[in-house]
Design a protein around this motif. Sequence first.
Motif, PDB file in Angstrom:
ATOM      1  N   ALA A 175     -18.529 -17.321  -2.587  1.00 51.25           N
ATOM      2  CA  ALA A 175     -19.630 -17.763  -3.445  1.00 51.25           C
ATOM      3  C   ALA A 175     -19.345 -17.558  -4.925  1.00 51.25           C
ATOM      4  N   HIS A 176     -18.229 -16.916  -5.247  1.00 51.31           N
ATOM      5  CA  HIS A 176     -17.869 -16.688  -6.652  1.00 51.31           C
ATOM      6  C   HIS A 176     -17.512 -18.022  -7.305  1.00 51.31           C
ATOM      7  N   PRO A 177     -17.929 -18.219  -8.561  1.00 48.52           N
ATOM      8  CA  PRO A 177     -17.638 -19.507  -9.226  1.00 48.52           C
ATOM      9  C   PRO A 177     -16.154 -19.853  -9.280  1.00 48.52           C
ATOM     10  N   ASP A 178     -15.277 -18.837  -9.262  1.00 46.13           N
ATOM     11  CA  ASP A 178     -13.845 -19.096  -9.352  1.00 46.13           C
ATOM     12  C   ASP A 178     -13.144 -18.979  -8.003  1.00 46.13           C
ATOM     13  N   ALA A 179     -13.870 -19.134  -6.911  1.00 47.48           N
ATOM     14  CA  ALA A 179     -13.284 -18.938  -5.583  1.00 47.48           C
ATOM     15  C   ALA A 179     -12.058 -19.815  -5.364  1.00 47.48           C
ATOM     16  N   ALA A 180     -12.126 -21.054  -5.813  1.00 48.19           N
ATOM     17  CA  ALA A 180     -11.021 -21.990  -5.552  1.00 48.19           C
ATOM     18  C   ALA A 180      -9.726 -21.575  -6.231  1.00 48.19           C
ATOM     19  N   SER A 181      -9.798 -20.690  -7.199  1.00 48.23           N
ATOM     20  CA  SER A 181      -8.584 -20.258  -7.880  1.00 48.23           C
ATOM     21  C   SER A 181      -7.821 -19.208  -7.089  1.00 48.23           C
ATOM     22  N   VAL A 182      -8.460 -18.601  -6.066  1.00 43.00           N
ATOM     23  CA  VAL A 182      -7.787 -17.537  -5.310  1.00 43.00           C
ATOM     24  C   VAL A 182      -7.744 -17.803  -3.810  1.00 43.00           C
ATOM     25  N   MET A 183      -8.403 -18.861  -3.335  1.00 42.45           N
ATOM     26  CA  MET A 183      -8.370 -19.148  -1.903  1.00 42.45           C
ATOM     27  C   MET A 183      -8.455 -20.646  -1.650  1.00 42.45           C
ATOM     28  N   ALA A 184      -7.813 -21.054  -0.558  1.00 40.64           N
ATOM     29  CA  ALA A 184      -7.904 -22.444  -0.108  1.00 40.64           C
ATOM     30  C   ALA A 184      -8.834 -22.583   1.081  1.00 40.64           C
ATOM     31  N   ARG A 185      -8.989 -21.498   1.863  1.00 44.21           N
ATOM     32  CA  ARG A 185      -9.847 -21.493   3.054  1.00 44.21           C
ATOM     33  C   ARG A 185     -10.439 -20.109   3.228  1.00 44.21           C
ATOM     34  N   ALA A 186     -11.471 -20.016   4.074  1.00 45.22           N
ATOM     35  CA  ALA A 186     -12.118 -18.730   4.309  1.00 45.22           C
ATOM     36  C   ALA A 186     -12.548 -18.618   5.762  1.00 45.22           C
ATOM     37  N   ILE A 187     -12.488 -17.385   6.283  1.00 43.11           N
ATOM     38  CA  ILE A 187     -12.974 -17.082   7.628  1.00 43.11           C
ATOM     39  C   ILE A 187     -13.902 -15.878   7.532  1.00 43.11           C
ATOM     40  N   GLN A 200     -25.948 -14.495  -7.702  1.00 40.52           N
ATOM     41  CA  GLN A 200     -27.026 -14.737  -6.748  1.00 40.52           C
ATOM     42  C   GLN A 200     -26.519 -14.394  -5.356  1.00 40.52           C
ATOM     43  N   SER A 201     -27.432 -14.272  -4.419  1.00 44.05           N
ATOM     44  CA  SER A 201     -27.051 -13.939  -3.066  1.00 44.05           C
ATOM     45  C   SER A 201     -26.019 -14.958  -2.561  1.00 44.05           C
ATOM     46  N   PRO A 202     -24.938 -14.482  -1.923  1.00 43.23           N
ATOM     47  CA  PRO A 202     -23.936 -15.433  -1.434  1.00 43.23           C
ATOM     48  C   PRO A 202     -24.526 -16.539  -0.571  1.00 43.23           C
ATOM     49  N   LEU A 203     -25.473 -16.205   0.317  1.00 40.74           N
ATOM     50  CA  LEU A 203     -26.055 -17.231   1.165  1.00 40.74           C
ATOM     51  C   LEU A 203     -26.739 -18.301   0.337  1.00 40.74           C
ATOM     52  N   ASP A 204     -27.507 -17.898  -0.673  1.00 35.12           N
ATOM     53  CA  ASP A 204     -28.200 -18.874  -1.514  1.00 35.12           C
ATOM     54  C   ASP A 204     -27.201 -19.763  -2.253  1.00 35.12           C
ATOM     55  N   SER A 234     -17.228  -8.033   9.556  1.00 29.37           N
ATOM     56  CA  SER A 234     -18.323  -7.118   9.237  1.00 29.37           C
ATOM     57  C   SER A 234     -18.474  -7.019   7.713  1.00 29.37           C
ATOM     58  N   ALA A 235     -18.360  -5.815   7.132  1.00 26.96           N
ATOM     59  CA  ALA A 235     -18.432  -5.717   5.675  1.00 26.96           C
ATOM     60  C   ALA A 235     -17.320  -6.527   5.027  1.00 26.96           C
ATOM     61  N   GLY A 236     -16.183  -6.642   5.729  1.00 23.29           N
ATOM     62  CA  GLY A 236     -15.116  -7.505   5.231  1.00 23.29           C
ATOM     63  C   GLY A 236     -15.514  -8.964   5.258  1.00 23.29           C
ATOM     64  N   GLY A 237     -16.243  -9.379   6.304  1.00 32.59           N
ATOM     65  CA  GLY A 237     -16.757 -10.744   6.357  1.00 32.59           C
ATOM     66  C   GLY A 237     -17.785 -10.996   5.274  1.00 32.59           C
ATOM     67  N   SER A 238     -18.649 -10.005   5.035  1.00 34.63           N
ATOM     68  CA  SER A 238     -19.615 -10.109   3.941  1.00 34.63           C
ATOM     69  C   SER A 238     -18.894 -10.234   2.606  1.00 34.63           C
ATOM     70  N   SER A 239     -17.805  -9.485   2.464  1.00 33.61           N
ATOM     71  CA  SER A 239     -17.006  -9.576   1.237  1.00 33.61           C
ATOM     72  C   SER A 239     -16.422 -10.974   1.071  1.00 33.61           C
ATOM     73  N   VAL A 240     -15.920 -11.549   2.162  1.00 33.33           N
ATOM     74  CA  VAL A 240     -15.356 -12.900   2.087  1.00 33.33           C
ATOM     75  C   VAL A 240     -16.428 -13.893   1.652  1.00 33.33           C
ATOM     76  N   ALA A 241     -17.628 -13.774   2.216  1.00 34.93           N
ATOM     77  CA  ALA A 241     -18.723 -14.667   1.817  1.00 34.93           C
ATOM     78  C   ALA A 241     -19.047 -14.494   0.334  1.00 34.93           C
TER      79      ALA A 241
END
Length: 505
Positions: A217-229, A302-306, A206-213
């Motif tokens: 989408a953050h430019p530095d995502a790869a520095s803090v995660m290897a995978r996402a659900i 920008q919007s995570p989806l975009d 829910s809001a947690g899933g939106s947070s994950v998205a």
Amino acid sequence: MSIDPGLEPADDETLPSGGPSPVTIETGSGPVTGLRAGGVSRFLGIPYAAAPFGDDRFRLPQPVEPWDEPRDATRPGATAPQAPYAGAVGELLSTVTVPGNEILNVNVWAPAEPSAGPHPVMVWIHGGSFVHGSNALDAYDGTAFARDGVVLVSVNYRLGSEGFSVLDDVPLNLGIADQLAALTWVQDEIEHFGGDPDNVTVFGESAGGSSVATLLAHPDAASVMARAIVQSGPLESQTAERAGRISKLMAKDLGVPATRAGFRRIPPEGLVASQERVMAGGNPLSGGPGFAVATDAKLVPQSPLDALLAGRSADIPLLIGSTTEEYRLWFVPTGLLPTIKRVHLLAARLKLGIPAASVRTFRRNRPKASPGEILGAMATDVLLRVPLNRLADARSSTGADTWVYEFAWRSQVGADGHGALGAAHALEIGFVFDHPGSPEGLRMAGPDAPQSLATAMHDAWVAFATTGDPGWQRWDATRPVRMFDGVDDAVVLAPRDDERAALTP
């Protein structure tokens, strides 16, 4: 409500044979003492940032003050200021209140022998429309993950007006900044608990899933995660102007300016009371003022989806899905479902810009469905299923590893009253945590929840975190969806694809 803090610490170093025993781990901020039992070590309420009150209220998360003596980590930490869920939904979804200011904390469950690692890590971000929830809920107990060789971290973050206000001189998305700080803490500290900082899967609902998205989408995502659900998480952010409507309404309600100084005049419980007044009667499906991720130049450019459609984080494997009947959490317990008539369906269709032909497709596929069920099915697809399919298609076209699931098992809770809860929003959580017998799990799923379903979902999540593959076909042109229905949990190709296509822009 209050909660059972769980295993009690001993007054000395040893406990009766077979009972829990204290275990102390040194972190970068200081030692923490948790409890070890049944092959699992548990550490609760560890601060990852300073208490966001006093001078730090409405500021970005600040470093925690180190400590020297072992810190008691046997009980849940403080929870973010919030009110319980209202009405009939509140009879299904729990609210836990733990007093205190150190609300930016994490819970950690780990295999009892850290030296056997490094173990894969999963970081849970709870949902609750950005106004409810905490890592203290029994439903989020990470024992099953630790039992299966995963270090589970669950995160508390600022909620409501403390975390998602839009004020003239306050950074946007403080709650998201908190989550990012927690993920940075994981990178710095999780090795002490036997976890692998290079193998972190971030997941939320829910809001947690939106947070994950948003974090993905953050430019530095790869520095803090290897995978996402992403579980049932909206993928869009809002403009600051739109997201700020609730802050303006609260400022008017409280008679203060929509500024840091104005909102700091009001104690946290006063802001919670105001947001409850302003949000009364709304919900994620019917609309109304609410808190949301806001687009901003620094954290959410920008919007995570975009961003994700454009290829951001294509190198990070993604597991994404929803429940079949998300809408029933709000439409059934409240008794709203039978009150929705054709005229309401028409008005909603026009508001959402849904063509009449699309409605006919849904009706043709559901000849016995009521107008409320038709509206709910379309709202579920518009808000969640269509965007996640668009994202899966875009990622597949570039070769990005993506898997899609749907939770389809129908709870019979409420079948003697307003109607069965069905495959409603949030129902899958107890199965993912292999904990359908938790108090909240029982209220949602009832006493007859199939253990085989919990085993299947939990094992898939663990496999994804461990190997990067949940165990079924990657998304491709055949549109494979793992359908967790509690029967055979089979992969179905392109389920209800005519409805998806009818609503796809």
